[in-house]
Design an enzyme around this catalytic site. Sequence first.
Site, mmCIF file in Angstrom:
data_model
loop_
_atom_site.group_PDB
_atom_site.id
_atom_site.type_symbol
_atom_site.label_atom_id
_atom_site.label_comp_id
_atom_site.label_asym_id
_atom_site.label_seq_id
_atom_site.Cartn_x
_atom_site.Cartn_y
_atom_site.Cartn_z
ATOM 1 N N GLY A 135 -8.501 7.200 1.737
ATOM 2 C CA GLY A 135 -9.746 7.920 1.534
ATOM 3 C C GLY A 135 -9.476 9.298 0.991
ATOM 4 O O GLY A 135 -8.714 10.057 1.594
ATOM 5 N N TYR A 151 -4.030 -4.212 -2.117
ATOM 6 C CA TYR A 151 -4.202 -2.888 -2.712
ATOM 7 C C TYR A 151 -4.198 -1.724 -1.712
ATOM 8 O O TYR A 151 -3.522 -0.727 -1.932
ATOM 9 C CB TYR A 151 -5.516 -2.876 -3.506
ATOM 10 N N ASP A 161 -0.988 -6.058 -12.842
ATOM 11 C CA ASP A 161 -1.701 -5.204 -11.884
ATOM 12 C C ASP A 161 -1.955 -6.005 -10.613
ATOM 13 O O ASP A 161 -1.934 -7.236 -10.628
ATOM 14 C CB ASP A 161 -3.013 -4.669 -12.468
ATOM 15 N N ASP A 162 -2.207 -5.259 -9.516
ATOM 16 C CA ASP A 162 -2.470 -5.964 -8.263
ATOM 17 C C ASP A 162 -3.829 -6.647 -8.313
ATOM 18 O O ASP A 162 -4.027 -7.711 -7.744
ATOM 19 C CB ASP A 162 -2.411 -4.992 -7.073
HETATM 20 O O1 LIG Z 1 -10.293 -2.837 -12.349
HETATM 21 P P1 LIG Z 1 -10.410 -1.477 -11.759
HETATM 22 O O2 LIG Z 1 -11.828 -1.173 -11.387
HETATM 23 O O3 LIG Z 1 -9.808 -0.421 -12.624
HETATM 24 O O4 LIG Z 1 -9.660 -1.470 -10.357
HETATM 25 C C1 LIG Z 1 -8.367 -1.980 -10.151
HETATM 26 C C2 LIG Z 1 -7.312 -0.924 -10.296
HETATM 27 O O5 LIG Z 1 -7.544 0.145 -9.350
HETATM 28 C C3 LIG Z 1 -6.437 0.273 -8.480
HETATM 29 O O6 LIG Z 1 -5.563 1.305 -8.914
HETATM 30 P P2 LIG Z 1 -5.655 2.822 -8.417
HETATM 31 O O7 LIG Z 1 -5.560 3.723 -9.576
HETATM 32 O O8 LIG Z 1 -6.871 3.009 -7.562
HETATM 33 O O9 LIG Z 1 -4.432 3.060 -7.411
HETATM 34 P P3 LIG Z 1 -2.857 2.804 -7.465
HETATM 35 O O10 LIG Z 1 -2.214 4.012 -8.108
HETATM 36 O O11 LIG Z 1 -2.479 2.675 -6.022
HETATM 37 O O12 LIG Z 1 -2.551 1.559 -8.226
HETATM 38 C C4 LIG Z 1 -5.730 -1.057 -8.540
HETATM 39 O O13 LIG Z 1 -4.344 -0.922 -8.229
HETATM 40 C C5 LIG Z 1 -5.924 -1.466 -9.982
HETATM 41 O O14 LIG Z 1 -4.981 -0.835 -10.806
HETATM 42 MG MG LIG Z 2 -3.618 0.483 -9.685
#
Ligand SMILES: O=P(O)(O)OC[C@H]1O[C@H](OP(=O)(O)OP(=O)(O)O)[C@H](O)[C@@H]1O
Ligand SMILES: [Mg+2]
Length: 504
Positions: A28, A257, A365-366
């Site tokens: 958060g 995630y 990506d995750d």
């Molecule tokens: O499709 P979207 O709406 O873009 O969401 C998915 C993305 O958001 C998150 O990354 P984030 O930048 O939040 O954090 P991270 O650095 O831990 O990967 C997740 O890991 C994906 O990369």
């Molecule tokens: Mg990410």
Amino acid sequence: MCGIVGIVGKGPVNQALFDALTVLQHRGQDAAGMMTIDDGMFHLRKANGLVRDVFRNRHMYRLTGNSGIGHVRYPTAGSSSSAEAQPFYVNSPYGIAFAHNGNLTNAYELEEEVFRIARRHINTTSDSELLLNIFAHELQNCSGLTLEPEEVFKAVANVHRRIRGAYAVVAAIIGNGMVAFRDPYGIRPLVLGKRKTDGGDEYMVASESVALDSVGFELIRDVAPGEAVFVTENGELHTQQCAENPVHAPCIFEFVYFARPDSFIDGISVYASRVNMGRKLGQKIAREWADLDIDVVIPIPETSMDIALQIAQELDVPYRQGYVKNRYIGRTFIMPGQTMRRKSVRRKLNAISSEFKGKNVLLVDDSIVRGTTSEQIIEMARESGAKKVYFASAAPAIRFPNVYGIDMPSANELIAHGRDIDEICELIGADGLIYQDIEDLATAVGEEHPTINRFETSVFDGNYVTGDVNQAYLERIDMARSDEAKSNSSSAEMSNLEMHNMDQ
Ligand SMILES: O=P(O)(O)OC[C@H]1O[C@H](OP(=O)(O)OP(=O)(O)O)[C@H](O)[C@@H]1O
Ligand SMILES: [Mg+2]
Ligand SMILES: NC(=O)CC[C@H](N)C(=O)O
């Protein structure tokens, strides 16, 4: 997702709470708060912002006392006003400070009930303030000045009966101690830890085990779904199952995630589960894309890195760092509003063009939620001279809203909602797109634990584990919390009165 922490110590807890909140920051980024108890008085500091900005030295000096609780907030109900930053406080009975991770699914009914039955006023739109008042109302029935463990557990059992949804909670009760509990499905995580000191044992609860590690507490175990923990002011630990039919079904998205890889949740190493996700997805890619000539596997920092490395090993192709992450930009998915999320992707990630030039790249990506990251990252790969850009997601397609504390309230904002894989692939601009199968994801996480065989997977399959979520409810939260609705209501939030807060 929010992060919660609570400590009953033998010495000052402000620094340990601060340190724990700092390592829970990934849960958060919108607001942070801490409430300590000293000599029968609460001390509170909470505000919008990151932990390091919210707590200045002048606040830390005043957050005295040997017990306290803390919270980092990612708003998923109500508004993002500082008045809804946590911990919350009620003065009766005893004086209770309260922090919550999760989302209630019957908050609308409870609002009315809290006033009609309990004659309690809620001054914000936060479901957590509602939950606190329900807990307080149940404690009101206790007879003495000192709470007996059975009374606390009875109150929690009644709370379980009245509320539905996801909740991991910690409360500090003046003159009595700390109470923590978890919803009967264990949707949101909560761990219990202990530290031995010359003055006796200290206890701590936190959303993730990494918070215990950071302040030298030893992980005892997870709080079980439905269970409550009561640590008295003097440091005696009491625990009891308070739910009638607990079912263990933790949120699988914590593993995909939310949680840090160095955490253990429900006895499962988040890191190991991500390596397994990489193995499963790598095998699927090898099976289904055998004819593709992939030169290199590139992760999208940060969360997918452990997954991508394993995929590269399965495919026996090099793993390269094609994107550099600006460490001063936070997580983009948990940022409020799509404009901010979009802008932040390019500020956060920049390509090393030599890793792309003339190559067929597999980006990993995750998860793909709104598609904000994938679309821009693929564009960057092409600008850097990639020949072909393939994309793999370690989570299955996200097609349904989340109601348990992840801010995906609107199906229409999800790129996979109502679309097949080819359509999504075209929208994000990839030459090929592959998703993990849901069974493989469940196996990847579940194989780390012998007895958990069910997960909360509603964002993938629309099965809401609490069984109370219908179309009318989904429409209601869509209307209230979609990006559009939030931007229309931002001016109303300004008038939200901030109460019980330490000055700046
Ligand atoms: O499709 P979207 O709406 O873009 O969401 C998915 C993305 O958001 C998150 O990354 P984030 O930048 O939040 O954090 P991270 O650095 O831990 O990967 C997740 O890991 C994906 O990369
Ligand atoms: Mg990410
Ligand atoms: N993500 C969360 O756990 C949020 C807790 C609570 N529902 C709030 O919005 O403040």
